[in-house]
Design a protein around this motif. Sequence first.
Motif, PDB file in Angstrom:
ATOM      1  N   GLY A  18       0.819  -1.210   0.000  1.00  0.00           N
ATOM      2  CA  GLY A  18       0.000   0.000   0.000  1.00  0.00           C
ATOM      3  C   GLY A  18       0.852   1.259   0.000  1.00  0.00           C
ATOM      4  N   ARG A  19       1.928   1.275   0.791  1.00  0.00           N
ATOM      5  CA  ARG A  19       2.815   2.451   0.800  1.00  0.00           C
ATOM      6  C   ARG A  19       3.491   2.641  -0.548  1.00  0.00           C
ATOM      7  N   TYR A  20       3.864   1.515  -1.179  1.00  0.00           N
ATOM      8  CA  TYR A  20       4.509   1.604  -2.483  1.00  0.00           C
ATOM      9  C   TYR A  20       3.542   2.141  -3.546  1.00  0.00           C
ATOM     10  N   LEU A  74      -1.304   1.675 -12.596  1.00  0.00           N
ATOM     11  CA  LEU A  74      -0.019   2.361 -12.410  1.00  0.00           C
ATOM     12  C   LEU A  74       1.090   1.745 -13.258  1.00  0.00           C
ATOM     13  N   GLU A  75       0.727   0.765 -14.115  1.00  0.00           N
ATOM     14  CA  GLU A  75       1.684   0.110 -15.004  1.00  0.00           C
ATOM     15  C   GLU A  75       2.814  -0.524 -14.209  1.00  0.00           C
ATOM     16  N   LEU A  76       2.408  -1.349 -13.234  1.00  0.00           N
ATOM     17  CA  LEU A  76       3.371  -2.081 -12.394  1.00  0.00           C
ATOM     18  C   LEU A  76       3.122  -3.579 -12.542  1.00  0.00           C
ATOM     19  N   PRO A  77       3.377  -4.129 -13.739  1.00  0.00           N
ATOM     20  CA  PRO A  77       3.054  -5.554 -13.947  1.00  0.00           C
ATOM     21  C   PRO A  77       3.934  -6.498 -13.138  1.00  0.00           C
ATOM     22  N   ASP A  78       5.100  -6.022 -12.683  1.00  0.00           N
ATOM     23  CA  ASP A  78       6.023  -6.895 -11.948  1.00  0.00           C
ATOM     24  C   ASP A  78       5.792  -6.874 -10.453  1.00  0.00           C
ATOM     25  N   LEU A  79       4.745  -6.196  -9.986  1.00  0.00           N
ATOM     26  CA  LEU A  79       4.477  -6.141  -8.551  1.00  0.00           C
ATOM     27  C   LEU A  79       4.143  -7.545  -8.042  1.00  0.00           C
ATOM     28  N   ASP A  80       4.905  -8.040  -7.061  1.00  0.00           N
ATOM     29  CA  ASP A  80       4.749  -9.406  -6.549  1.00  0.00           C
ATOM     30  C   ASP A  80       3.675  -9.436  -5.464  1.00  0.00           C
TER      31      ASP A  80
END
Length: 257
Positions: A18-20, A74-80
């Motif tokens: 959430g912070r990220y 947010l275009e963060l497809p690599d978020l684990d």
Amino acid sequence: MPVSAYNATQVERLREIGRYLQQVREERQLSLEEVSARTRIQTRLLRALEAGDVAELPEPIYVQGFLRQYATLLELPDLDLSELDLAPRLTKTAPVRGEVGSPLRPFHLYVTYFALILGAIAVLSYVLRPSNSSHSVAPAPSPTSVTPTPATPSPPVAVSPSPQVTPKPTELRVHVELTGQSWLQVVADGQVVFEGILNPGATETWTAKQTLVLAAGNAGEVRVRVNEGAPQPLGKPGEVKEVTLTLANPTLPTPPQ
């Protein structure tokens, strides 16, 4: 949602994510209202996601979908998100005892069979027993002519047509059309067959033998048609909703007014 629905590791990881997400959103100068308008996730839920406030969040399965929808925007497809492991555990339902019974032959059936055999033997002995008394055979009466009486024709009986019986469906067939973007999960007969975000105009069809569960993060943009029924929205715009359809009751709830 009570904190007990999440373990300590999931809560800590959810707060880190959430912070990220909040940091990336602010770097791109996006407000919560703008994110809400583009993802159809309510502002209060976005605020709770960024703060990791699990007490204000819905069921974990919806939180998993919201995070993926937020990360996609947010275009963060690599978020684990694998460490969260918020997907529900699918358990097989134990069969109900007594539904299928082994064929048993009650004792009284054997008694009945034995009585029938004795009766058959007694009848056969009576038929084959020779007759001791002699009887004179009476001559057959001479035939007499009988004038047949014409039969009065019966009036025709009106036969009402048998009603047509609509065959019962043998499976659930669900057709989904998206009028706006929404996260969607589909569970057919206890197996997750789809989970992801569908864009406006997307259409999908799923089938199940017994049960089919639809869960949507933006139910008002998901139009559903079950078997040959009329399409209707799954819920209200922005509403998080889950609907369970069964072969015995393949109807959606009454559309919201």
